[in-house]
Design a protein around this motif. Structure first.
Motif, PDB file in Angstrom:
ATOM      1  N   GLU A 175     -14.247  20.950 -14.277  1.00  0.00           N
ATOM      2  CA  GLU A 175     -14.055  22.127 -15.126  1.00  0.00           C
ATOM      3  C   GLU A 175     -15.408  22.776 -15.420  1.00  0.00           C
ATOM      4  O   GLU A 175     -15.561  24.001 -15.360  1.00  0.00           O
ATOM      5  N   LEU A 176     -16.402  21.941 -15.730  1.00  0.00           N
ATOM      6  CA  LEU A 176     -17.746  22.452 -15.968  1.00  0.00           C
ATOM      7  C   LEU A 176     -18.341  23.051 -14.691  1.00  0.00           C
ATOM      8  O   LEU A 176     -18.995  24.101 -14.732  1.00  0.00           O
ATOM      9  N   ALA A 177     -18.112  22.391 -13.564  1.00  0.00           N
ATOM     10  CA  ALA A 177     -18.635  22.891 -12.298  1.00  0.00           C
ATOM     11  C   ALA A 177     -18.055  24.273 -11.973  1.00  0.00           C
ATOM     12  O   ALA A 177     -18.785  25.185 -11.553  1.00  0.00           O
ATOM     13  N   LYS A 178     -16.777  24.429 -12.166  1.00  0.00           N
ATOM     14  CA  LYS A 178     -16.131  25.721 -11.887  1.00  0.00           C
ATOM     15  C   LYS A 178     -16.628  26.799 -12.845  1.00  0.00           C
ATOM     16  O   LYS A 178     -16.856  27.949 -12.444  1.00  0.00           O
ATOM     17  N   LYS A 179     -16.806  26.420 -14.094  1.00  0.00           N
ATOM     18  CA  LYS A 179     -17.318  27.374 -15.084  1.00  0.00           C
ATOM     19  C   LYS A 179     -18.723  27.823 -14.705  1.00  0.00           C
ATOM     20  O   LYS A 179     -19.045  29.014 -14.766  1.00  0.00           O
ATOM     21  N   PHE A 180     -19.544  26.873 -14.278  1.00  0.00           N
ATOM     22  CA  PHE A 180     -20.926  27.167 -13.890  1.00  0.00           C
ATOM     23  C   PHE A 180     -20.958  28.132 -12.708  1.00  0.00           C
ATOM     24  O   PHE A 180     -21.747  29.078 -12.682  1.00  0.00           O
ATOM     25  N   VAL A 181     -20.118  27.884 -11.726  1.00  0.00           N
ATOM     26  CA  VAL A 181     -20.083  28.729 -10.531  1.00  0.00           C
ATOM     27  C   VAL A 181     -19.562  30.124 -10.847  1.00  0.00           C
ATOM     28  O   VAL A 181     -20.070  31.133 -10.333  1.00  0.00           O
ATOM     29  N   GLN A 182     -18.554  30.202 -11.704  1.00  0.00           N
ATOM     30  CA  GLN A 182     -17.897  31.480 -11.975  1.00  0.00           C
ATOM     31  C   GLN A 182     -18.661  32.380 -12.940  1.00  0.00           C
ATOM     32  O   GLN A 182     -18.529  33.602 -12.884  1.00  0.00           O
ATOM     33  N   MET A 183     -19.450  31.788 -13.829  1.00  0.00           N
ATOM     34  CA  MET A 183     -20.151  32.594 -14.829  1.00  0.00           C
ATOM     35  C   MET A 183     -21.195  33.486 -14.179  1.00  0.00           C
ATOM     36  O   MET A 183     -21.913  33.071 -13.272  1.00  0.00           O
ATOM     37  N   SER A 184     -21.270  34.717 -14.649  1.00  0.00           N
ATOM     38  CA  SER A 184     -22.317  35.626 -14.175  1.00  0.00           C
ATOM     39  C   SER A 184     -23.491  35.546 -15.152  1.00  0.00           C
ATOM     40  O   SER A 184     -23.292  35.401 -16.352  1.00  0.00           O
ATOM     41  N   VAL A 185     -24.678  35.618 -14.620  1.00  0.00           N
ATOM     42  CA  VAL A 185     -25.873  35.504 -15.448  1.00  0.00           C
ATOM     43  C   VAL A 185     -26.347  36.897 -15.840  1.00  0.00           C
ATOM     44  O   VAL A 185     -26.915  37.628 -15.024  1.00  0.00           O
ATOM     45  N   GLN A 186     -26.094  37.252 -17.085  1.00  0.00           N
ATOM     46  CA  GLN A 186     -26.537  38.544 -17.596  1.00  0.00           C
ATOM     47  C   GLN A 186     -27.787  38.386 -18.449  1.00  0.00           C
ATOM     48  O   GLN A 186     -28.672  39.226 -18.428  1.00  0.00           O
ATOM     49  N   GLY A 187     -27.823  37.277 -19.211  1.00  0.00           N
ATOM     50  CA  GLY A 187     -28.954  37.047 -20.095  1.00  0.00           C
ATOM     51  C   GLY A 187     -29.827  35.914 -19.609  1.00  0.00           C
ATOM     52  O   GLY A 187     -30.442  35.995 -18.556  1.00  0.00           O
ATOM     53  N   GLU A 188     -29.872  34.834 -20.412  1.00  0.00           N
ATOM     54  CA  GLU A 188     -30.745  33.719 -20.081  1.00  0.00           C
ATOM     55  C   GLU A 188     -30.220  32.945 -18.867  1.00  0.00           C
ATOM     56  O   GLU A 188     -29.009  32.876 -18.633  1.00  0.00           O
ATOM     57  N   PRO A 189     -31.115  32.335 -18.092  1.00  0.00           N
ATOM     58  CA  PRO A 189     -30.703  31.553 -16.931  1.00  0.00           C
ATOM     59  C   PRO A 189     -29.977  30.285 -17.355  1.00  0.00           C
ATOM     60  O   PRO A 189     -30.051  29.872 -18.519  1.00  0.00           O
ATOM     61  N   MET A 190     -29.296  29.639 -16.409  1.00  0.00           N
ATOM     62  CA  MET A 190     -28.477  28.477 -16.712  1.00  0.00           C
ATOM     63  C   MET A 190     -28.917  27.280 -15.876  1.00  0.00           C
ATOM     64  O   MET A 190     -29.346  27.424 -14.731  1.00  0.00           O
ATOM     65  N   LEU A 191     -28.747  26.080 -16.470  1.00  0.00           N
ATOM     66  CA  LEU A 191     -29.101  24.836 -15.788  1.00  0.00           C
ATOM     67  C   LEU A 191     -27.953  23.838 -15.904  1.00  0.00           C
ATOM     68  O   LEU A 191     -27.499  23.537 -17.005  1.00  0.00           O
ATOM     69  N   PHE A 192     -27.491  23.322 -14.765  1.00  0.00           N
ATOM     70  CA  PHE A 192     -26.498  22.241 -14.735  1.00  0.00           C
ATOM     71  C   PHE A 192     -27.257  20.960 -14.401  1.00  0.00           C
ATOM     72  O   PHE A 192     -27.869  20.846 -13.349  1.00  0.00           O
ATOM     73  N   TYR A 193     -27.193  19.986 -15.320  1.00  0.00           N
ATOM     74  CA  TYR A 193     -27.935  18.733 -15.162  1.00  0.00           C
ATOM     75  C   TYR A 193     -26.933  17.577 -15.185  1.00  0.00           C
ATOM     76  O   TYR A 193     -26.341  17.274 -16.202  1.00  0.00           O
ATOM     77  N   LEU A 194     -26.766  16.934 -14.038  1.00  0.00           N
ATOM     78  CA  LEU A 194     -25.818  15.824 -13.893  1.00  0.00           C
ATOM     79  C   LEU A 194     -26.575  14.507 -13.768  1.00  0.00           C
ATOM     80  O   LEU A 194     -27.587  14.428 -13.074  1.00  0.00           O
TER      81      LEU A 194
END
Length: 278
Positions: A175-194
């Motif tokens: 669920e988190l992986a899909k959210k990460f892929v689908q979200m568009s980056v408009q503001g601050e960058p994003m980091l997925f840390y597994l």
């Protein structure tokens, strides 16, 4: 002008993995990661390598590699090797001198074998306190990871107290992986840390979990796949950008090309370059 950091090549998302203990099952995990373009960091205890020729009892899941096998696997894999304390103690239970010894013995051993400066750490058992953090800082560490899931993609404010997005056992991993892929980056960058331990896949008989995750989230053009240190060193360098009083002029004093976005426009700042944003 308000700048929003971007990762190399203007990417707004980064993903990294972190796996502990230097165990034999790391080999299969690395093969999965390489197949899907993922990168990460393997945290080892230099004082706990298995003796050469060790034969484990049938059914034993946690099987540490020998020193020779570990470095043979990691050194040419494209992955980072980082500290996990020399003997894997609960660092909170030690004195300052003992904490420093555990970190530095591990760091020096890794650096001698790899010829690469080591700046990363994973806390044994995920435990730490202010004194432990102070010792890590004095040992020259850039970042250190705990084990408490944030379930977020926010870049940590404190690299020496960072917590991962989640463990691979998390029920909401995909669920988190899909959210990460689908979200568009408009503001601050994003980091997925597994994070996790690769022997858990064998113990739980669920290698399919990391295979599914890697196949879904890997080999994408809009994600920067990097080791822990590559990500945190980039962010550290980005923070060194010097700006004019009104923010219109920016100067890159580092040796790294930096990327950012201002009001929808992408900017690339080469080492030693000054740019007027107006």
């Amino acid at each position: 002008m308000y700048r929003r950091m971007r990762f190399p090549h203007f990417l707004g998302k980064a993903l990294t993995l972190s796996y502990d203990d230097g165990v034999q099952t790391d080999k299969r995990l690395i093969e999965i990661m390489q197949k899907n373009g993922l990168k990460g960091t393997f945290n080892i205890n230099s004082g706990l390598f298995a003796p050469e020729g060790t034969v484990y009892p049938k059914g034993q899941i946690h099987r540490r590699m020998s020193k020779k096998d570990a470095y043979s696997l990691y050194k040419n894999s494209g992955m980072e090797i980082a500290t996990h304390a020399f003997n894997h103690p609960n660092l909170k239970s030690l004195t300052k001198a003992e904490i420093t010894g555990e970190i530095m013995l591990d760091r020096v051993a890794i650096e001698k074998e790899t010829g690469v400066i080591t700046r990363g750490h994973a806390y044994p058992y995920g435990t730490f306190c202010d004194m432990v953090v102070e010792c890590l800082e004095s040992c020259g560490m850039l970042y250190a990871r705990g084990v408490s899931s944030t379930n977020s993609f926010k870049i940590p404010d404190d690299f020496l107290r960072l917590q991962p997005t989640c463990h691979h056992k998390a029920e909401n991993l995909m669920e988190l992986a899909k959210k990460f892929v689908q979200m568009s980056v408009q503001g601050e960058p994003m980091l997925f840390y597994l994070w996790g331990h690769s022997y858990e896949f064998e113990g739980d008989n669920n290698w399919n979990v990391i295979e599914e995750f890697a196949q879904f989230i890997g080999n994408r053009e809009d994600i920067w796949y990097a080791t822990n240190t590559e990500i945190f060193e980039y962010i550290e360098n980005y923070k060194k950008i010097i700006t004019s009083g009104d923010g219109d002029i920016v100067f890159n004093p580092t040796s790294v090309t930096l990327y950012f976005n201002v009001q929808g426009n992408d900017y690339k700042l080469n080492p030693g370059q000054t740019v007027n944003l107006r």
